[in-house]
Design a protein around this motif. Structure first.
Motif, PDB file in Angstrom:
ATOM      1  N   ASN A  49       0.830  -1.197   0.000  1.00 23.72           N
ATOM      2  CA  ASN A  49       0.000   0.000   0.000  1.00 23.72           C
ATOM      3  C   ASN A  49       0.866   1.249   0.000  1.00 23.72           C
ATOM      4  N   THR A  50       0.434   2.242  -0.761  1.00 22.96           N
ATOM      5  CA  THR A  50       1.058   3.548  -0.698  1.00 22.96           C
ATOM      6  C   THR A  50      -0.016   4.614  -0.851  1.00 22.96           C
ATOM      7  N   THR A  51       0.051   5.637  -0.011  1.00 20.54           N
ATOM      8  CA  THR A  51      -0.813   6.805  -0.133  1.00 20.54           C
ATOM      9  C   THR A  51       0.046   7.975  -0.583  1.00 20.54           C
ATOM     10  N   TYR A  52      -0.381   8.639  -1.658  1.00 21.87           N
ATOM     11  CA  TYR A  52       0.397   9.718  -2.252  1.00 21.87           C
ATOM     12  C   TYR A  52      -0.006  11.068  -1.650  1.00 21.87           C
ATOM     13  N   THR A  53       0.782  12.073  -1.968  1.00 23.31           N
ATOM     14  CA  THR A  53       0.562  13.385  -1.359  1.00 23.31           C
ATOM     15  C   THR A  53      -0.776  13.995  -1.733  1.00 23.31           C
ATOM     16  N   ASP A  54      -1.366  13.593  -2.866  1.00 17.74           N
ATOM     17  CA  ASP A  54      -2.666  14.130  -3.256  1.00 17.74           C
ATOM     18  C   ASP A  54      -3.818  13.354  -2.628  1.00 17.74           C
ATOM     19  N   GLY A  55      -3.526  12.339  -1.814  1.00 17.87           N
ATOM     20  CA  GLY A  55      -4.552  11.555  -1.144  1.00 17.87           C
ATOM     21  C   GLY A  55      -4.927  10.272  -1.846  1.00 17.87           C
ATOM     22  N   SER A  56      -4.439  10.055  -3.070  1.00 17.88           N
ATOM     23  CA  SER A  56      -4.747   8.810  -3.776  1.00 17.88           C
ATOM     24  C   SER A  56      -3.974   7.648  -3.161  1.00 17.88           C
ATOM     25  N   THR A  57      -4.569   6.463  -3.251  1.00 17.58           N
ATOM     26  CA  THR A  57      -3.993   5.255  -2.646  1.00 17.58           C
ATOM     27  C   THR A  57      -3.963   4.136  -3.667  1.00 17.58           C
ATOM     28  N   ILE A  58      -2.861   3.373  -3.676  1.00 20.84           N
ATOM     29  CA  ILE A  58      -2.797   2.175  -4.504  1.00 20.84           C
ATOM     30  C   ILE A  58      -2.537   0.964  -3.621  1.00 20.84           C
ATOM     31  N   ARG A  59      -3.129  -0.163  -4.008  1.00 17.69           N
ATOM     32  CA  ARG A  59      -2.884  -1.439  -3.360  1.00 17.69           C
ATOM     33  C   ARG A  59      -2.508  -2.413  -4.485  1.00 17.69           C
ATOM     34  N   ALA A  60      -1.207  -2.569  -4.676  1.00 13.17           N
ATOM     35  CA  ALA A  60      -0.700  -3.279  -5.856  1.00 13.17           C
ATOM     36  C   ALA A  60      -0.689  -4.782  -5.645  1.00 13.17           C
TER      37      ALA A  60
ATOM     38  N   LYS B  63      10.558  -0.587 -13.496  1.00 11.56           N
ATOM     39  CA  LYS B  63      11.565  -0.183 -14.465  1.00 11.56           C
ATOM     40  C   LYS B  63      12.845   0.183 -13.718  1.00 11.56           C
ATOM     41  N   PRO B  64      13.985   0.022 -14.363  1.00 12.33           N
ATOM     42  CA  PRO B  64      15.244   0.403 -13.702  1.00 12.33           C
ATOM     43  C   PRO B  64      15.232   1.864 -13.290  1.00 12.33           C
ATOM     44  N   ALA B  65      15.955   2.181 -12.239  1.00  7.85           N
ATOM     45  CA  ALA B  65      15.997   3.551 -11.738  1.00  7.85           C
ATOM     46  C   ALA B  65      16.413   4.510 -12.850  1.00  7.85           C
ATOM     47  N   GLY B  66      15.706   5.618 -12.952  1.00  2.31           N
ATOM     48  CA  GLY B  66      16.021   6.633 -13.954  1.00  2.31           C
ATOM     49  C   GLY B  66      15.329   6.434 -15.272  1.00  2.31           C
ATOM     50  N   PHE B  67      14.543   5.367 -15.402  1.00  5.26           N
ATOM     51  CA  PHE B  67      13.862   5.099 -16.665  1.00  5.26           C
ATOM     52  C   PHE B  67      12.354   5.295 -16.554  1.00  5.26           C
ATOM     53  N   GLY B  68      11.929   6.097 -15.614  1.00  5.28           N
ATOM     54  CA  GLY B  68      10.519   6.443 -15.529  1.00  5.28           C
ATOM     55  C   GLY B  68       9.763   5.585 -14.547  1.00  5.28           C
ATOM     56  N   PRO B  69       8.458   5.904 -14.360  1.00  7.91           N
ATOM     57  CA  PRO B  69       7.636   5.178 -13.402  1.00  7.91           C
ATOM     58  C   PRO B  69       7.476   3.707 -13.782  1.00  7.91           C
ATOM     59  N   SER B  70       7.172   2.898 -12.785  1.00  6.34           N
ATOM     60  CA  SER B  70       6.911   1.480 -13.002  1.00  6.34           C
ATOM     61  C   SER B  70       5.427   1.270 -13.264  1.00  6.34           C
ATOM     62  N   PHE B  71       5.098   0.079 -13.775  1.00  5.02           N
ATOM     63  CA  PHE B  71       3.707  -0.299 -13.956  1.00  5.02           C
ATOM     64  C   PHE B  71       3.244  -1.112 -12.754  1.00  5.02           C
ATOM     65  N   GLY B  72       2.022  -0.851 -12.302  1.00  5.03           N
ATOM     66  CA  GLY B  72       1.409  -1.631 -11.247  1.00  5.03           C
ATOM     67  C   GLY B  72       0.019  -2.045 -11.655  1.00  5.03           C
ATOM     68  N   CYS B  73      -0.462  -3.128 -11.053  1.00  5.56           N
ATOM     69  CA  CYS B  73      -1.826  -3.592 -11.287  1.00  5.56           C
ATOM     70  C   CYS B  73      -2.435  -3.894  -9.923  1.00  5.56           C
ATOM     71  N   GLY B  74      -3.624  -3.388  -9.687  1.00  2.00           N
ATOM     72  CA  GLY B  74      -4.280  -3.623  -8.415  1.00  2.00           C
ATOM     73  C   GLY B  74      -5.406  -2.640  -8.213  1.00  2.00           C
ATOM     74  N   PHE B  75      -5.689  -2.333  -6.951  1.00  2.00           N
ATOM     75  CA  PHE B  75      -6.760  -1.398  -6.609  1.00  2.00           C
ATOM     76  C   PHE B  75      -6.189   0.009  -6.454  1.00  2.00           C
ATOM     77  N   ILE B  76      -6.969   1.004  -6.915  1.00  2.00           N
ATOM     78  CA  ILE B  76      -6.537   2.389  -6.821  1.00  2.00           C
ATOM     79  C   ILE B  76      -7.751   3.261  -6.540  1.00  2.00           C
ATOM     80  N   CYS B  77      -7.563   4.293  -5.730  1.00  2.00           N
ATOM     81  CA  CYS B  77      -8.649   5.223  -5.456  1.00  2.00           C
ATOM     82  C   CYS B  77      -8.084   6.629  -5.341  1.00  2.00           C
ATOM     83  N   THR B  78      -8.960   7.608  -5.530  1.00  2.00           N
ATOM     84  CA  THR B  78      -8.582   9.008  -5.347  1.00  2.00           C
ATOM     85  C   THR B  78      -9.336   9.552  -4.134  1.00  2.00           C
ATOM     86  N   THR B  79      -8.812  10.634  -3.581  1.00  2.00           N
ATOM     87  CA  THR B  79      -9.457  11.214  -2.402  1.00  2.00           C
ATOM     88  C   THR B  79     -10.917  11.570  -2.705  1.00  2.00           C
ATOM     89  N   PRO B  80     -11.873  11.266  -1.830  1.00  2.00           N
ATOM     90  CA  PRO B  80     -11.765  10.820  -0.438  1.00  2.00           C
ATOM     91  C   PRO B  80     -11.575   9.311  -0.272  1.00  2.00           C
TER      92      PRO B  80
END
Length: 840
Positions: free
Chosen positions: A56-67, A73-90
């Motif tokens: 689980n991770t909660t981001y600064t904008d309040g969105s949460t992912i449960r991967a 991806k290797p460091a420096g090559f951009g964001p990684s892909f995840g699959c799972g549950f995601i929600c936005t605030t609230p």
């Protein structure tokens, strides 16, 4: 059942093909030490809560992912892909999705959870789930999403080779694979609002925008590939396209030096692909792709995606190391930003990026801005349009104003064009493009999006634009001279009686003449019998048999038509008059369009648009279930019938009761869009009438109980609609003698099944597609029962039916049928959710 973080590939062969990443994550993040793998194996179950999904991770904008799965991806090559549950605030509802995610990099402090995750594919955009919903990878190889109460929300409905595992590929493609590593199902084949590099949009599929940045439900824009090009539409009724890039297939084949016949071209499929540095169109012939066009894109960054957004733009984004940056706008809409349908909101006029409201000489302050500080939100009429006051509708001229879409309906003169809009309540604006001194092309607009200013010398054509406004009736004077009153009223009565007598004689005379509609404005085109005999090749190809005569296929120029011949003139003349007057004066996407008619001493013929897939009864009552309609298509058809009836009952100047709603009178076009036909039994009901008296008319099995008294309202159609809905869901007729004893009447059978809580037993076709949508089918049956109330006053209005089907209203609890139609027996606690429409 194994834990997601300890699962291994099912076979060594698969393990050699697919790499498992086991990663250490900084303890400052809310992640487990053992990072989730990009692969899962049979069987697996994940429940949406922090206890069972530790990643689980909660981001600064309040969105949460449960991967559940992560492809880092290797460091420096951009964001990684995840699959799972995601929600936005609230954060009270979740999507099951594939998303870009940042997971932290000690060497790059900026690359952390401050970068908001970006969803690139969604399974349940129509129906978000709550806490404790679950995703299950079943033994039979389906990936299934269920709500916390166990109700089915979504499934891959995977068929074919036995599936052994699930992989989140480096491209962001969620894949189900068999024992040989072959892909059986993939998210790339079912895009939502985003394309990733290497992903294609195939002919017949849609890329649909979200409603807004904060709302992931489907928005009003969609991009699709048709057989002749790439089109972007705003979803109205009917849809209006604002972008097109056509294919030049002949030149492409010549340049490719491929030998393909015209028949082979018809059997090929077009698709658009998002590639590194280009957005390209191809024609797939066998296993060969023939390039149709390329749109150049900026050089690829470490990560890219393409998104159709809530303003209608198709934008390419690239990762700049910290956040996503817009790199390009793919759809180059002419002439500028003003050509996008919502740039200035409804009725707003765009001029060099500035928004204003229509103004004219009819009167002041007919429009106002929805928000003075945000002109781009659009404008609203001061007095809303009312079909009850259609005689006070006026057209306000808009000089130097044009529109983004011109699907012209017919060629006529400007006066007739304007008159057609004033007589059609659904028409909100009209455009007339001048071709010569007297004639031009007429376009009626049922919903007005953003307008735009233009200069005729620049665009090269002359256009007249008018928007419909509502004028109020003149106030009655309270200071009427008593003498004038006593003298004027008798004179007025005498004049009115004289006019009625003259009009009545004129109508009788016209009915006795060859053409009963001669001189009546707004009627469809009149054809001679010779023209229609030639158009149908001497009535050689019979499409079917209507209630008053056969229907033949024909062709006027390049346009296919259907010609209905009324054989029994003694019995059919009244029906002929009713059908031409009724359907000739109304226009709706879910009503079959009457093109014209023929009326002479010996022949009465009606000319309709051709519906390539024929009547609905041929599809829902067929014995061969392999060719039956999918549940998504059935649901769409039910909704479209409801919209057509809602228009007839509630949006015309007079209520129109069809009085013969049945599957045989529902026609389907080549995309299985449903349209109501056969208005021969229709009755017009004034809005101040509570009912009308009429002889029994209609078809056995679809007649409402009130026909016994011959006193009916439009609610008789709603009862017939309920019967049709049951037939669509069950796949059998209401009255069917070949059923087992006691089951010949579908409604009676349903009553018995309601008592035992076995409502879905009425469904004949129990294939996988139907079984996966059992909860939605139950809700639709519940809606049908509401429509089938013996007391017509307890039946819903068709506008309520539409709201239920669109998920904006719940079905009311009903008590007819031995007080058994209760919510708890139906076991459905939520309103209907629109089903994503797929091909048959």
């Amino acid at each position: 059942m194994s834990s997601p973080r300890t699962q291994k590939p099912a076979m060594p062969g698969v393990q050699s093909l697919l790499l498992l990443f086991m990663l250490s994550i900084p303890s400052s993040q809310a992640w487990s030490i053992d990072y989730p793998s990009p692969i899962a194996n049979l069987p697996s179950l994940w429940t949406n809560n922090e206890a069972t999904i530790p990643y689980n991770t909660t981001y600064t904008d309040g969105s949460t992912i449960r991967a559940i799965l992560v492809r880092q991806k290797p460091a420096g090559f951009g964001p990684s892909f995840g699959c799972g549950f995601i929600c936005t605030t609230p954060c009270n509802v979740f999507l099951f999705a594939v998303f870009f995610m940042s997971i932290g990099d000690p060497s790059n402090p900026a690359f952390n959870a401050t970068a908001t995750p970006r969803v690139v594919w969604t399974a349940n955009r129509y129906r978000p789930v709550k806490e404790n919903a679950s995703v299950q990878f079943t033994k039979d190889g389906n990936l299934i999403l269920r709500e916390f109460d166990g109700s089915l929300v979504w499934s891959t409905n995977s068929t074919g080779s036995p599936i052994v595992g699930m992989n989140l590929a480096e491209t962001g493609n969620l894949i189900l694979f068999d024992v040989m590593g072959k892909t059986v199902w993939e998210s790339f084949a079912h895009p939502t609002d985003t394309l990733l590099v290497g992903q294609s949009l195939w002919q017949g599929k849609r890329l649909s925008s979200t409603s807004s940045v904060a709302n992931s439900t489907q928005g009003q824009f969609y991009l699709t590939v048709l057989d002749n090009g790439l089109y972007a539409f705003i979803d109205a009724d009917p849809p209006q396209f604002y972008y097109q890039k056509t294919f030049n297939i002949t030149d492409a084949i010549v340049q490719s030096k491929t030998n393909i016949s015209s028949d082979q071209v018809k059997n090929s499929t077009a698709h658009i692909s998002f590639l590194q540095g280009s957005f390209s169109a191809f024609l797939r012939f066998n296993s060969t792709d023939i390039n149709l066009f390329d749109i150049s894109l900026p050089l690829p960054s470490s990560a890219q995606f393409m998104s159709l957004e809530d303003d209608g733009h198709l934008r390419v984004y690239g990762w700049d190391g910290i956040s996503w940056e817009a790199l390009a706008d793919v759809l180059h809409v002419y002439p500028d930003e003003c050509a996008y349908p919502t740039v200035c909101g409804e009725y707003g006029i765009c001029s060099q990026g500035q928004c204003s409201c229509p103004s004219g000489n009819i009167g002041d302050d007919l429009f106002h801005q929805l928000d003075d500080r945000q002109p781009n939100l659009g404008c609203s009429l001061e007095t809303p349009l009312s079909c009850d006051l259609i005689q006070y509708h006026k057209l306000m001229a808009l000089p130097n104003v044009t529109y983004f879409n011109f699907a012209y309906n017919w060629t006529t003169d400007e006066g007739s064009c304007k008159e057609a809009c004033l007589k059609t309540c659904s028409c909100k604006a009209v455009f007339f493009r001048h071709q010569n001194v007297s004639n031009g092309s007429c376009f009626l607009v049922p919903k007005v999006f953003s307008l735009m200013n233009y200069q005729s010398e620049v665009v090269g054509y002359n256009l007249s634009a008018y928007v419909k406004v509502q004028m109020l009736p003149p106030p009655s004077s309270k200071k009427i001279n008593a003498t004038a009153y006593h003298i004027g009223v008798p004179v007025l009565v005498a004049v009115v009686c004289l006019l009625i007598l003259m009009i009545r004689r004129t109508i009788v005379k016209r009915m006795e003449e060859d053409d009963p509609f001669k001189g009546v404005a707004g009627m469809p085109t009149r054809f001679s019998y010779k023209q229609l005999r030639e158009a149908t090749n001497n009535f050689s190809k019979k499409l079917g048999q209507g209630g008053f005569g056969p229907v033949y296929e024909g062709k006027l120029g390049n346009v296919k038509i259907a010609v209905k011949c009324l054989r029994d003139m003694g019995h059919g003349k009244e029906e002929f008059m009713a059908e031409v007057i009724t359907i000739g004066s109304i226009h709706h996407i879910n009503l079959v369009r009457l093109i014209g008619y023929c009326s002479d001493k010996f022949h009465r013929l009606l000319v309709y648009e051709h519906m390539s897939n024929g009547s609905l009864d041929k599809w829902i009552f067929r014995k061969n279930q392999s060719g039956s309609l999918s549940w998504a298509t059935r649901y769409k058809i039910i909704l479209e019938i409801a919209k057509g009836l809602a228009y007839l009952h509630e949006e015309c100047r007079q209520k129109i009761a069809h009085l013969d709603i049945k599957p045989g009178n529902i026609l389907l076009d080549d995309n299985f869009n449903a349209k109501i036909s056969d208005f021969g039994l229709a009755k017009l009901i004034d809005r101040d009438q509570s009912h009308v008296m009429t002889k029994i008319r209609g078809t056995r099995g679809y007649l409402a109980p009130e026909w016994l008294s011959s006193t009916i309202t439009e609610k008789a159609d709603i009862y017939s609609f309920g019967v049709v809905v049951l037939e669509i869901v069950s796949g059998r007729k209401n009255l069917e003698n070949n059923q087992p004893e006691g089951s010949t009447n579908l409604i009676n059978t349903l009553q018995e099944k309601i008592k035992t809580g076995q409502v879905l037993d009425i469904v004949d076709n129990q294939d996988e597609d139907i079984q996966l949508h059992g909860s939605d089918m139950t809700e639709v049956i519940k809606l049908a029962v509401w429509c089938l109330q013996r007391d017509c006053g307890k039946r819903p209005a068709m506008s309520q039916v539409v709201k239920v089907l669109e998920g904006n209203m719940e079905t009311e609890s009903t008590s007819s049928y031995d007080a058994t139609a209760r919510d708890d027996i139906f076991d459905a606690s939520s309103p209907l959710s629109p089903v994503p429409v797929s091909a048959r």
